[in-house]
Design a protein around this motif. Structure first.
Motif, mmCIF file in Angstrom:
data_model
loop_
_atom_site.group_PDB
_atom_site.id
_atom_site.type_symbol
_atom_site.label_atom_id
_atom_site.label_comp_id
_atom_site.label_asym_id
_atom_site.label_seq_id
_atom_site.Cartn_x
_atom_site.Cartn_y
_atom_site.Cartn_z
ATOM 1 N N UNK B 68 37.968 -57.346 -73.477
ATOM 2 C CA UNK B 68 39.425 -57.338 -73.355
ATOM 3 C C UNK B 68 39.850 -56.964 -71.939
ATOM 4 N N UNK B 69 39.168 -55.975 -71.360
ATOM 5 C CA UNK B 69 39.621 -55.480 -70.062
ATOM 6 C C UNK B 69 38.551 -55.486 -68.980
ATOM 7 N N UNK C 309 47.900 -60.478 -73.463
ATOM 8 C CA UNK C 309 46.526 -60.884 -73.770
ATOM 9 C C UNK C 309 45.946 -61.799 -72.695
ATOM 10 N N UNK C 310 44.665 -62.108 -72.850
ATOM 11 C CA UNK C 310 43.904 -62.893 -71.868
ATOM 12 C C UNK C 310 44.067 -62.301 -70.471
ATOM 13 N N UNK C 311 44.089 -60.967 -70.414
ATOM 14 C CA UNK C 311 44.369 -60.266 -69.161
ATOM 15 C C UNK C 311 43.250 -60.402 -68.146
ATOM 16 N N UNK C 312 42.076 -60.841 -68.597
ATOM 17 C CA UNK C 312 40.961 -60.940 -67.646
ATOM 18 C C UNK C 312 41.201 -62.016 -66.593
ATOM 19 N N UNK C 317 42.464 -56.945 -63.238
ATOM 20 C CA UNK C 317 41.090 -56.893 -63.709
ATOM 21 C C UNK C 317 40.165 -57.709 -62.800
ATOM 22 N N UNK C 318 40.548 -58.951 -62.556
ATOM 23 C CA UNK C 318 39.621 -59.816 -61.816
ATOM 24 C C UNK C 318 39.802 -59.709 -60.295
ATOM 25 N N UNK C 319 40.806 -58.970 -59.867
ATOM 26 C CA UNK C 319 41.065 -58.719 -58.445
ATOM 27 C C UNK C 319 40.986 -59.999 -57.624
#
Lengths: 485, 134, 443
Positions: B68-69, C309-312, C317-319
């Motif tokens: 998720x993160x 959601x789908x925060x990646x 997160x992925x910078x």
């Protein structure tokens, strides 16, 4: 301790919009049809979108019920670190909704838009004064958009010098937007770690700064809430090798009237009007991210620029070195009005005092909570302080559990798990608009939660109990995404 | 999260530094993510796999795994051409959590140089490394 | 100061806890040579009442309805906004909350954005829409960058009838990337000339705006087919979202990605911003979308709820490998659009779009009869190009004095189109306004 703010009252369930209504209803008063119908070729027309038909009452109740499931700064303390959730004055909203502003078309001749242009011109001057920079553009629509604009300016500067460079130095304490803005502009971010005091050391920069590095991107004060004390020496090193210094000004609320970035070696920076200058965040925008530059970078600012000629204001396009346009029109004008109105209401003394009180509030929380929560960098902070869950981890309580429990007591949690350099980070930014009583109650609440963590940890594991919903299943949301109904 | 002693490292596969595993199956090599990595990531929500026919050198990024993160890049432990991908992961990424060495495999490779397998760790060496790091 | 609650006594007792004598002591970590010791040179504070006077003086200089009759659209449209929308949008629970990182306390924003995503996707005939972008131009630029990422190709073709300012924003976004942008010319019928596409290989995307900058409706289906034959992604754009109340949606015509402007949906023009960038795609590409997405899920008790959601995909997160650097978007503008779409409704939006079209046709025909040239004969929605007799500039200025703004002069954007103006008629222009304009043009 005072009675907890957290209570439960009657909130109402409300279905999705399209589960309501009835075909044939309408919540829109139709303008008079004063022309003959003139059908369009059927080849071109579609079915029309599948929207529900709702009455005005349906719509009003729907959104009123939804609003009641939300928490805002107007509801209570919202100490979200790095976000500067200060109170948004109501007069700002009133000024931005004046019909002369809301109805203004962006492409009319400038003679018909003098008020808007004058305000933008003056506002740029105010930001120049506050930052100590030479010139400002208001076109970027948010902080990250401002960072991108700043990176494009750095790119254009090196291109003009005749030798493009490929890297930008980004500290490990940076906002995630920083490395993303850097790479969107074709640069490669080069990470640098902060020292044991939580700030950048001169040696670390000297070691990696080279002729292929276009510059450095520093958040100052940084995301640990600490002032980058070596900033002038760092700027000298970067400048000596032909690089430029970008300052992420998201944390400017700590130093208004105390530090002028233009005087300490910064070449380009963005401001977040939705943080420092009180414009509301709107559940995720709109924001506004003006970019201020030193004199040598002025030619690269986006166009058009607002220019004054004999007390009239015009939009000038003739800047051959400009990076171009970054928004379709003039940026988030409606947001800019609110920030302008804030600066005019505050005046110079109160802006400075706002920063001083923001720093006072943060240090007061740091001092009073540091026995309760682990404080990884025990030094005077600026406008925010960063704790961790190290003390509670031994009781199998994590940052998130404490954050969720705060909700039951009527507080919005601080920023959690950021900055990444502090495992289990709890980042508290109270802002200057919280009173001592509210801050005391926040501190007492956190202490109570720490006691609960020892005595009744399940209260935390099962929190929140008083919100509209309990903890949500984010794993299924991401595995089987359901993004539309 | 598991204790190091609870990590399952079967002896029929070899392990790379970044926690990919490789199993030689006659003339092809099957690749996946080891028990330690899936446990660290937690609930896996998405696996991005390459296309059949793509070729990679040893150590090149060939897939990403998302919780998720967090996002983690995976590097191919042996050079070669991708001859099969585990399409079941599209619908059920949780297979990586539930069966890292079985139904949760990622790809099959037609290996370019089988001697590369020798550079990889045995289960014993891998466990020692985990213990050393802990 | 009414926004600063600290009394002297508060400050004193808090400083005591910190062992500091005065507020300046708190800045001990700021080196002496970094401090600014002077006073900021800003105007002194105004009372609320003084501010009211000052701001109304500024706003009163602006040329707006109803005093002015503005026949200009060009990416910023005057539509009626129901009082209920403005009223609901002012609810402080929506206005003063942050990005919904803590879902339990933000279900209002989250459900509302989920509903917005759904209505925006339905309007455009797409499967997924993001939570919002800054404006139409940046949404389109991000759509094109997304196509480059998906196809791993480095060139895009865009119609020269995409809004000229959007094309400039695309140039800015693409500047340092090394990716190439080529422009497709237009035909004398007022639509994009796509014959050049046959010679172009390795295109990541073809982007077309419909209705285009001249107001003409493009044949999206043919263009989509052409793009797909070359395994190129078809990107559709728009500046006037209301058109899709009536026209075939881009999704139904094969668009892979759609990026455009939603200002028409209940958002005031406000000198061009804040606006609403709408970005949508098929499910196939949802993991390549930039920006926030809200998804439906369940809580521990099995109750329906909503989360980001789908925060990646995102920067936090992925910078540096994120799909975009976007963080703060234009959430409240998306909420306005959702409230507006809900208020107008499915039956209403079609009726309203038809009314826009019919009014614009009325003015177009009237002007034609008055001898004004209509250079492009493709069907239009609520904007169209006219060619006035040479020397019309004087008439245009004369009309300004009469508080009529007779369209946008096109020659700064298309130098070949001297004396051409782009006119816009929405439901806010009455027959009377239009008759006055025609009368003045004739005289």
């Amino acid at each position: 301790m005072k009675e907890s703010l957290g209570a439960t009252g009657l909130i109402l369930n409300e279905p999705l919009l399209w589960e309501k209504g009835k075909k044939g209803r309408c919540g829109f008063s139709f303008p008079r049809r004063d022309v003959e119908p003139c059908p369009l070729d059927e080849e071109l027309t579609g079915e029309g979108p599948d929207f529900p038909d709702l009455s005005e009452v349906d719509v009003v109740r729907h959104y009123t019920r939804l609003a009641q499931w939300n928490f805002g700064v107007d509801t209570g303390m919202y100490p979200l670190g790095s976000c500067t959730m200060k109170y948004s004055p109501k007069t700002n909203e009133k000024q931005a909704s004046l019909p002369g502003f809301t109805g203004a078309h962006p492409l009319l001749p400038s003679s018909l838009s003098q008020g808007a242009l004058k305000m933008m011109f003056e506002f740029e001057q105010y930001l120049n004064e506050i930052t100590g920079m030479y010139a400002t553009t208001l076109q970027p629509a948010a902080g990250a958009h401002g960072e991108f604009t700043g990176m494009l300016i750095i790119y254009a500067f090196h291109k003009k010098q005749g030798a493009q460079r490929s890297k930008i130095i980004v500290p490990d304490t940076a906002h995630g937007t920083n490395p993303a803005s850097v790479s969107l502009c074709g640069f490669r971010p080069v990470p640098v770690t902060s020292n044991e005091q939580g700030i950048l050391s001169v040696e670390a920069i000297a070691e990696i700064m080279d002729q292929d590095t276009a510059g450095i991107m520093v958040t100052n004060p940084n995301t640990l809430g600490l002032f980058e004390e070596n900033i002038q020496k760092i700027a000298q090193i970067v400048h000596a090798k032909g690089g430029l210094v970008y300052c992420d000004g998201a944390n400017m609320n700590a130093v208004m009237g105390m530090v002028k970035m233009g005087n300490i070696g910064i070449d380009v920076m963005q401001l977040n009007l939705h943080k420092t200058f009180s414009t509301p965040h709107g559940g995720g925008g709109p924001g506004s991210g003006p970019v201020s530059v030193a004199k040598h970078l002025e030619p690269f600012l986006p166009v058009p620029r607002v220019v004054e000629e004999n007390n009239t204001y015009i939009l000038a396009e003739d800047y051959p070195d400009s990076i171009g346009k970054i928004s379709a029109f003039h940026g988030a004008f409606g947001v800019i009005i609110k920030a302008y109105s804030y600066i005019r209401s505050m005046g110079p003394e109160n802006l400075k005092k706002a920063s001083q009180l923001a720093v006072l509030n943060a240090n007061y929380i740091k001092e009073r909570l540091k026995g309760t929560l682990h404080l990884p960098y025990d030094r005077p902070c600026m406008h925010e302080c960063v704790f961790s869950d190290k003390h509670q981890a031994t009781q199998n309580i994590a940052t998130l559990d404490m954050a969720k429990r705060l909700m039951d007591y009527g507080f919005h949690p601080p920023t959690v798990h950021f900055p990444l350099v502090v495992p289990g980070a709890i980042m508290v930014e109270p802002t200057e608009t919280e009173s001592k009583e509210d801050i005391d109650q926040f501190i007492e609440t956190f202490k109570a939660i720490a006691s609960e963590a020892r005595e009744n940890p399940d209260l935390l594991h099962h929190a929140p109990k008083s919100c509209k919903v309990k903890r949500l299943d984010e794993v299924t949301a991401a595995r089987k995404p359901c993004l539309t109904g | 999260m598991k204790e190091i002693s609870e990590i399952y490292l079967p002896d029929d596969v070899r392990y790379a530094e970044d926690h990919e595993w490789a199993r030689l199956e006659v003339d092809k090599v099957r690749i996946g993510l080891d028990d330690y990595a899936q446990d660290q990531l937690g609930d896996i929500v998405f696996v991005e796999l390459p296309q059949v026919g793509d070729t990679f050198k040893q150590g090149e990024e060939f897939a990403t795994v998302e919780s998720v993160k967090a996002v983690c890049e995976c590097y191919l432990p042996v050079s070669g051409k991708i001859i099969a991908v585990n399409t079941a992961l599209e619908e059920s990424p949780e297979l990586v959590n539930n069966s890292p060495y079985g139904d949760g495999w990622f790809v099959e490779v037609n290996p370019g140089d089988l001697s590369e397998m020798e550079n990889l760790m045995t289960h014993v060496a891998c466990m020692e490394k985990l213990k050393g790091a802990a | 100061m009414i926004y600063l609650p600290h009394t002297d006594e508060d400050i004193f007792s808090m400083l005591q806890v910190l062992g500091a004598d005065n507020l300046d002591d708190l800045f001990s970590t700021v080196p002496e040579d970094c401090r600014f010791t002077g006073d900021l040179n800003l105007p002194e504070a105004l009372s609320e009442w003084e501010l009211n006077d000052h701001m109304s003086t500024l706003s009163n200089t602006m040329a707006v309805s109803p005093e002015y009759k503005v026949f200009v659209g060009a990416g910023s449209y005057e539509h009626f906004i129901p009082a209920s929308v403005s009223y609901l949008l002012g609810r402080s629970e929506f206005v003063t909350s942050y990005t919904p990182y803590q879902p339990e306390m933000s279900q209002g924003t989250l459900q509302a954005i989920y509903e917005y995503q759904t209505l925006a996707a339905r309007l455009l005939g797409m499967e997924v829409a993001t939570a919002s972008h800054y404006d139409g131009a940046t949404a389109l630029a991000e759509a094109l960058l997304m196509a480059v990422r998906i196809t791993k190709r480095k060139k895009v073709a865009i119609s020269s009838l995409i809004h000229p300012l959007y094309r400039r924003v695309i140039q800015t976004y693409f500047g340092p990337t090394g990716y190439e942008v080529v422009e497709l010319p237009y035909l004398n019928t007022g639509v994009t000339d796509t014959t050049g596409l046959d010679e172009m290989d390795d295109l990541a995307a073809v982007a077309i705006q419909s209705p285009n900058f001249f107001g003409c409706i493009e044949n999206l289906q043919v263009l989509g087919q052409k793009a797909h034959d070359k395994k190129t992604l078809f990107v559709a754009s728009f500046t006037e979202a209301l058109a899709y109340g009536l026209l075939k949606s881009p999704g139904s015509q094969g668009a892979d990605i759609v990026g455009g402007e939603g200002q028409s949906l209940g958002i005031p023009r406000s000198f061009g911003g804040p606006a609403l960038g709408i970005l949508a795609s098929g499910k196939k590409h949802m993991r390549s979308l930039p920006g926030r997405l809200v998804g439906k899920t369940k809580d521990l008790d099995g109750k329906t709820g909503f989360v980001l959601t789908l925060a990646t995909r995102e920067q936090h997160i992925r910078r540096e490998k994120a799909t975009s650097n976007i963080c703060t978007n234009n959430s409240l503008c998306a909420l306005a659009a959702a409230m507006y779409m809900a208020s107008v409704g499915g039956t209403g939006i079609r009726k309203l779009a038809q009314l826009n079209h019919d009014k614009a046709e009325y003015l177009k025909n009237k002007l034609k009869k008055a001898g004004v040239g209509i250079p492009f004969d493709s069907p239009t929605f609520n904007e169209f190009v006219v060619e006035f007799p040479s020397g019309f500039e004087t008439t245009h200025k004369h009309l300004l004095e009469k508080k009529i703004i007779a369209g946008l002069c096109l020659s700064p954007y298309y130098p070949e189109l001297a004396n051409h103006y782009l006119l816009c008629v929405t439901e806010t222009r009455s027959k009377n306004d239009m008759d006055t304009l025609v009368r003045e043009v004739k005289s």
